[in-house]
Design an enzyme around this catalytic site. Structure first.
Site, PDB file in Angstrom:
ATOM      1  N   CYS A   1      -1.329   0.556   7.382  1.00  0.00           N
ATOM      2  CA  CYS A   1      -2.772   0.270   7.513  1.00  0.00           C
ATOM      3  C   CYS A   1      -3.191  -0.927   6.656  1.00  0.00           C
ATOM      4  O   CYS A   1      -3.412  -2.025   7.172  1.00  0.00           O
ATOM      5  CB  CYS A   1      -3.606   1.492   7.134  1.00  0.00           C
ATOM      6  SG  CYS A   1      -3.321   2.934   8.173  1.00  0.00           S
ATOM      7  N   ARG A   2      -3.300  -0.715   5.351  1.00  0.00           N
ATOM      8  CA  ARG A   2      -3.938  -1.738   4.508  1.00  0.00           C
ATOM      9  C   ARG A   2      -3.068  -2.965   4.249  1.00  0.00           C
ATOM     10  O   ARG A   2      -3.525  -4.102   4.417  1.00  0.00           O
ATOM     11  CB  ARG A   2      -4.371  -1.116   3.172  1.00  0.00           C
ATOM     12  CG  ARG A   2      -5.485  -0.112   3.320  1.00  0.00           C
ATOM     13  CD  ARG A   2      -5.644   0.728   2.081  1.00  0.00           C
ATOM     14  NE  ARG A   2      -4.487   1.596   1.886  1.00  0.00           N
ATOM     15  CZ  ARG A   2      -4.282   2.356   0.810  1.00  0.00           C
ATOM     16  NH1 ARG A   2      -5.161   2.336  -0.161  1.00  0.00           N
ATOM     17  NH2 ARG A   2      -3.210   3.117   0.719  1.00  0.00           N
ATOM     18  N   SER A   3      -1.814  -2.757   3.819  1.00  0.00           N
ATOM     19  CA  SER A   3      -1.012  -3.947   3.469  1.00  0.00           C
ATOM     20  C   SER A   3      -0.612  -4.790   4.686  1.00  0.00           C
ATOM     21  O   SER A   3      -0.577  -6.018   4.566  1.00  0.00           O
ATOM     22  CB  SER A   3       0.199  -3.594   2.596  1.00  0.00           C
ATOM     23  OG  SER A   3       1.072  -2.697   3.219  1.00  0.00           O
TER      24      SER A   3
ATOM     25  N   ASN B   1       2.323   1.382   4.347  1.00  0.00           N
ATOM     26  CA  ASN B   1       2.628   0.087   4.995  1.00  0.00           C
ATOM     27  C   ASN B   1       2.342   0.120   6.490  1.00  0.00           C
ATOM     28  O   ASN B   1       2.992  -0.551   7.277  1.00  0.00           O
ATOM     29  CB  ASN B   1       4.075  -0.355   4.731  1.00  0.00           C
ATOM     30  CG  ASN B   1       4.371  -1.809   5.099  1.00  0.00           C
ATOM     31  OD1 ASN B   1       5.479  -2.147   5.495  1.00  0.00           O
ATOM     32  ND2 ASN B   1       3.391  -2.682   4.982  1.00  0.00           N
TER      33      ASN B   1
ATOM     34  N   CYS C   1       0.867  -1.187   0.000  1.00  0.00           N
ATOM     35  CA  CYS C   1       0.000   0.000   0.000  1.00  0.00           C
ATOM     36  C   CYS C   1       0.898   1.230   0.000  1.00  0.00           C
ATOM     37  O   CYS C   1       2.063   1.150  -0.416  1.00  0.00           O
ATOM     38  CB  CYS C   1      -0.972  -0.019   1.179  1.00  0.00           C
ATOM     39  SG  CYS C   1      -0.197  -0.049   2.812  1.00  0.00           S
TER      40      CYS C   1
ATOM     41  N   ASP D   1      -8.249   4.046   1.447  1.00  0.00           N
ATOM     42  CA  ASP D   1      -7.235   4.407   2.440  1.00  0.00           C
ATOM     43  C   ASP D   1      -7.946   4.892   3.716  1.00  0.00           C
ATOM     44  O   ASP D   1      -8.654   5.899   3.670  1.00  0.00           O
ATOM     45  CB  ASP D   1      -6.369   5.519   1.842  1.00  0.00           C
ATOM     46  CG  ASP D   1      -5.216   5.880   2.744  1.00  0.00           C
ATOM     47  OD1 ASP D   1      -5.229   5.481   3.916  1.00  0.00           O
ATOM     48  OD2 ASP D   1      -4.305   6.569   2.252  1.00  0.00           O
TER      49      ASP D   1
HETATM   50  P1  4NP Z   1      -1.716   2.772   4.167  1.00  0.00           P
HETATM   51  O1  4NP Z   1      -2.347   4.116   4.784  1.00  0.00           O
HETATM   52  O2  4NP Z   1      -1.195   3.150   2.804  1.00  0.00           O
HETATM   53  O3  4NP Z   1      -2.887   1.859   4.091  1.00  0.00           O
HETATM   54  O4  4NP Z   1      -0.637   2.343   5.130  1.00  0.00           O
HETATM   55  C1  4NP Z   1      -1.653   5.322   4.881  1.00  0.00           C
HETATM   56  C2  4NP Z   1      -0.778   5.521   5.935  1.00  0.00           C
HETATM   57  C3  4NP Z   1      -0.126   6.733   6.041  1.00  0.00           C
HETATM   58  C4  4NP Z   1      -0.339   7.737   5.122  1.00  0.00           C
HETATM   59  C5  4NP Z   1      -1.214   7.542   4.065  1.00  0.00           C
HETATM   60  C6  4NP Z   1      -1.861   6.315   3.946  1.00  0.00           C
HETATM   61  N1  4NP Z   1       0.317   9.004   5.264  1.00  0.00           N
HETATM   62  O5  4NP Z   1       0.026   9.908   4.493  1.00  0.00           O
HETATM   63  O6  4NP Z   1       1.162   9.142   6.158  1.00  0.00           O
END
Ligand code: 4NP
Length: 157
Positions: free
Chosen positions: A15-17, A13, A10, A129
């Site tokens: 939340c989703r992945s 790294n 994702c 997200d």
């Molecule tokens: P992920 O979510 O891609 O599912 O891990 C996010 C985590 C952090 C951020 C964006 C999306 N950020 O902008 O810091």
């Protein structure tokens, strides 16, 4: 026999992945397939390298008896050699992975897919997200991933 290796990717790294990774490992354990796989996750971005998964995602996962243990890392060019499958959470991740792959050696063999191509119950084309939203978004991501991760495993066999 050679193990099948899968990298979920994702943006951050956190939340989703990591959730996809934990759900996939849990599914493999329940099916007695864990020993045949190497499973990891990574982000296309570098902001959260070394961090545990977001506490909101870890809590939502714990409520389903899922442990998210991973630490954030960024995808590297070596991953295209190391992994059989690289699975993106959304279209932007997919494009960024393709971009990185286009700058690597031609011998790399990873098959790059989007997790929602394996959905059956939920109609979402991408895993949304949850980072900037409310707590319910984390549960929704887990619901979506439980469906599509199962579909991905079925696609391998
Ligand atoms: P992920 O979510 O891609 O599912 O891990 C996010 C985590 C952090 C951020 C964006 C999306 N950020 O902008 O810091």
């Amino acid at each position: 026999m050679k193990k099948i290796s899968v990298l979920f990717v994702c943006l951050g790294n956190i939340c989703r992945s990591p959730a996809a990774e934990a759900i996939f490992i849990n599914l493999l354990e329940r099916k007695g397939l864990k020993d045949g796989f190497i499973v990891d996750s990574a982000g296309t971005g570098s902001w959260h390298i070394g961090k545990k998964a977001d506490s909101r995602m870890r809590l939502a996962a714990e409520r389903r008896d899922l442990n998210i243990l991973s630490r954030a890392r960024q995808i590297t060019k070596e991953d295209f050699k190391e992994f059989n499958y690289i699975i993106a959470m959304d279209d932007s991740n997919f494009r960024n992975i393709q971009d990185l792959k286009s700058r690597t050696a031609s011998t790399d063999f990873a098959s790059i897919k989007k997790i929602q191509d394996f959905r059956s119950v939920f109609n979402e084309q991408e895993v949304p997200d949850p980072y900037f939203g409310g707590d319910e978004g984390f549960d929704y991501v887990l619901d979506i991933l439980e469906d599509s991760v199962k579909g991905f495993l079925e696609s391998i066999f």
